[in-house]
Design an enzyme around this catalytic site. Structure first.
Site, PDB file in Angstrom:
ATOM      1  CD  GLU C  76      43.134  46.437  45.840  1.00  0.00           C
ATOM      2  OE1 GLU C  76      42.984  46.530  47.078  1.00  0.00           O
ATOM      3  OE2 GLU C  76      42.947  45.382  45.196  1.00  0.00           O
ATOM      4  CG  HIS C  95      46.124  41.896  45.558  1.00  0.00           C
ATOM      5  ND1 HIS C  95      45.779  41.507  46.828  1.00  0.00           N
ATOM      6  CD2 HIS C  95      45.049  42.555  45.049  1.00  0.00           C
ATOM      7  CE1 HIS C  95      44.545  41.924  47.085  1.00  0.00           C
ATOM      8  NE2 HIS C  95      44.080  42.558  46.020  1.00  0.00           N
ATOM      9  CG  HIS C  97      40.432  39.089  45.125  1.00  0.00           C
ATOM     10  ND1 HIS C  97      39.617  39.863  44.316  1.00  0.00           N
ATOM     11  CD2 HIS C  97      41.366  39.916  45.623  1.00  0.00           C
ATOM     12  CE1 HIS C  97      40.063  41.110  44.329  1.00  0.00           C
ATOM     13  NE2 HIS C  97      41.118  41.183  45.115  1.00  0.00           N
ATOM     14  CG  HIS C 165      40.997  42.764  49.691  1.00  0.00           C
ATOM     15  ND1 HIS C 165      41.397  44.078  49.777  1.00  0.00           N
ATOM     16  CD2 HIS C 165      41.264  42.385  48.422  1.00  0.00           C
ATOM     17  CE1 HIS C 165      41.875  44.473  48.593  1.00  0.00           C
ATOM     18  NE2 HIS C 165      41.797  43.463  47.761  1.00  0.00           N
TER      19      HIS C 165
END
Lengths: 245, 245, 245, 245
Positions: C76, C95, C97, C165
């Site tokens: 990613e 990024h 979660h 996500h």
């Protein structure tokens, strides 16, 4: 087991309750004296996490310390004596304020086992309110009258809640009351998690009875070893029997 | 990998489940014997956090310990044998009581993936209730009949809940069942957090299928290294392929 | 600051996000190359808690690793390049979660600052859904097209959620994106706690603007020192200005 | 007690608040100078977990640092001076942002004692909103006018919430404000847990009064020893009296 070993396990029980978050600076655990059933053993007034063997005192059932030697007893020690007096079957008592248990005492929401491991709390946990008979107090059970009223409300049960205060857990062994104190906390957590999801299916009375009928010392022992490890305390094995799930 | 290394990884799996709060004093994880598919490897009855290699036993699928040497097996080992018998594809099984999972089993609230990492629990997790066919019991799966009924309810799925008890997670590798046990717990937590905020958009069946289709050993491996670190266990790398997000 | 020191701070940022529970085995943080703005620095595919300086790679904005030397990149990584390409002002990207953030992405519940420390998430956090333009996928942003769509949805904002996500946090410095990632998690927790209590008063747009107008490097610095301590990482002071509350 | 010991206890108080999760990188605790009542002692602007004795500064009640020696003060130190000025009885003040407290300030949900240990927060905790008199600001109390308005709203009470910001806890000793800060956090947690279960029975005004009337230094002392242990700080005993429950 020598008295020294017994006292060492009582220290361990205090540390386990602290490690598992059942007690903070307050709350206490006692055992009936192994040789003198009219006496019980309980720490001086100190946070459970800090207790050492030298903090442990012997008390008469009326709460009189036998040899305090300057050590200050818990003001609420009367709870322990009253339960030992009312319940010859009881050999260990915990009084605690678990943050998971308080919400049930102050809302009257039913507290019952949702999981087999928690059946030891009894099919339905009652709540005692000091205000009912004693009016506006500081909620502390600091005399024989309040303690006797609380013990009468407990009756033959393993657990009773105290509104705005905490609870009492009574049982046949130190391992049993520590086990039921921790799984009481877990059951309360489970009910609070389940409540918003929909109507909860509790264990049936038949299931609660079946769990208690088949629970042996082995179950308490496995948990005790684990909690000793987590609390950084040495583990002393006990002879065991019963089912091992 | 030698059998000794395999057993060492089974010890690690136990410690990881304990460190991540999936198991407490109870719950167990097994692997199918790498050389003898009609056998499985599982600890003696002990808390997962305390398990050492010497605690691991070999069992026949009917639950008979091959060489117990005085070590007491778990009373619920039958769960493992029944799943290995019904599912030739399964090479590892976890039975646990995660406090996040219990609320779904006792309310019947739907448990489905809300996040890509959790797709391994399957599009919809069913619940098995021991009372349906076996009435009031202590809820323990301590015989072949109950275990076979549970395994039949699991069918080809990766996970099944057990009302008032816990769940079973089955998979093709030890890393996979540990991964899905931990992300099952997370998914349950996520649903409980999301539920009060409004209607939840779950992953679509197409998304669940796409995640599983593209998930490789690499994903399990990255998590395994992390969990070994957290559990204070040495990490043994495995050959890897597949996407790395 | 030397490049070696910059890389060391990127390792620290990974450890902080792991220590604070923002990332588990997954999630990643990058910085724009201090000397080559068309490049960014990001770890190989590894759990943030395990990352060492040798794991850090240099990438072109299209995601091409410059000198992988056998190290596998995150699938990613395209998220990072797309944000650096679209936002010349951005010098760091996370990024993650966080389990606190996911519930907002899957319910569409509004996520806005409830506390001054959280104003950096922006007055209203939008949600991007990969399904809108790309249909049923494994939800991973593994190509330039998905990443560009996500970056376009982010626009000039500091944060965007990704349904089912996680989220992306972009900012002018590494300390800023770590700060806003952790306070995004806190704000989400605060909203979930407040929601059942009654209608929530969010910060006004004027208050959000006032906080951002008066926030200086000093605020990020004080938090960075604390998080370094918690993560067991050495703290390197930076020159500071701005208000100190 | 020497001034050096007093300063050491102020360091300990900071570490305790950090260990118990009451403060993160922000929030501060001060004491009135033991010899100069028109002065107070407070750290330079630093995360409480990182504070050492050398970080502690002496301030005039108007917030002027007496001997900063290059050390940067907290921008919100004015809160402390305003409370000491308005309340001659106050000898210690905490300003914190506990995540348990914020939800009450932003919803207006009533915050009152549900448990005897929490009676020290007062029968009903009010909320101050900076916007009422000062409009859209960054919510920081960085001048005498805002601080005086906040202190006036506090009045003779032990605690006041600040909407979208945190709270102030004032008391007669350092041990008392640390105790009430931690039990304020607990009471907020207990109310959030109880709220979904049904209408909450709070302590009656008579019970709150009875607890405060009978609470002695001994109660604070027992907790202080426990929190020192948890924070890894040496414990200095104080002379004690009062009930010991």
């Amino acid at each position: 087991m020598t008295l020294a070993q017994t006292l060492d396990e009582l220290v361990t029980a205090n540390r386990i309750l602290a490690r598992e978050g059942v007690v903070d600076s307050f709350g206490h655990v006692s055992i009936r004296h192994p040789d003198r059933p009219e006496r019980y053993l309980l720490s001086r007034a100190r946070a459970p996490e800090c207790i050492e063997a030298d903090d442990l005192l012997e008390f008469a059932l009326d709460g009189t310390p036998i040899d305090p030697a300057g050590r200050t007893p818990y003001a609420e020690r009367f709870i322990h004596g009253a339960v030992y007096h009312a319940r010859p079957d009881v050999r260990a008592v915990v009084h605690h304020h678990s943050p998971s248990v308080i919400p049930f005492g102050v809302t009257g929401a039913p507290l019952s086992p949702v999981m087999h491991m928690c059946a030891g709390i009894g099919a339905r946990v009652p709540t005692w309110d000091s205000r009912t008979r004693f009016g506006d107090t500081n909620l502390l059970v600091t005399n024989a009258a309040m303690a006797a009223d609380l013990a009468a409300a407990l009756g033959e049960r393993p657990v009773i809640l105290m509104r705005g205060h905490g609870c009492v857990v009574a049982g046949a062994s130190l391992r049993e009351v520590i086990f039921n104190s921790i799984y009481l906390q877990l059951n309360a957590d489970l009910q609070m998690k389940a409540h918003p999801l929909g109507p909860v299916t509790f264990l049936s009375d038949g299931e609660v009875a079946a769990v208690l009928r088949t629970r042996g010392a082995f179950t308490y022992e496995r948990a005790w070893e684990f909690w000793c490890r987590r609390a950084g305390r040495p583990y002393q094995a006990r002879p065991m029997e019963g089912p091992h799930h």
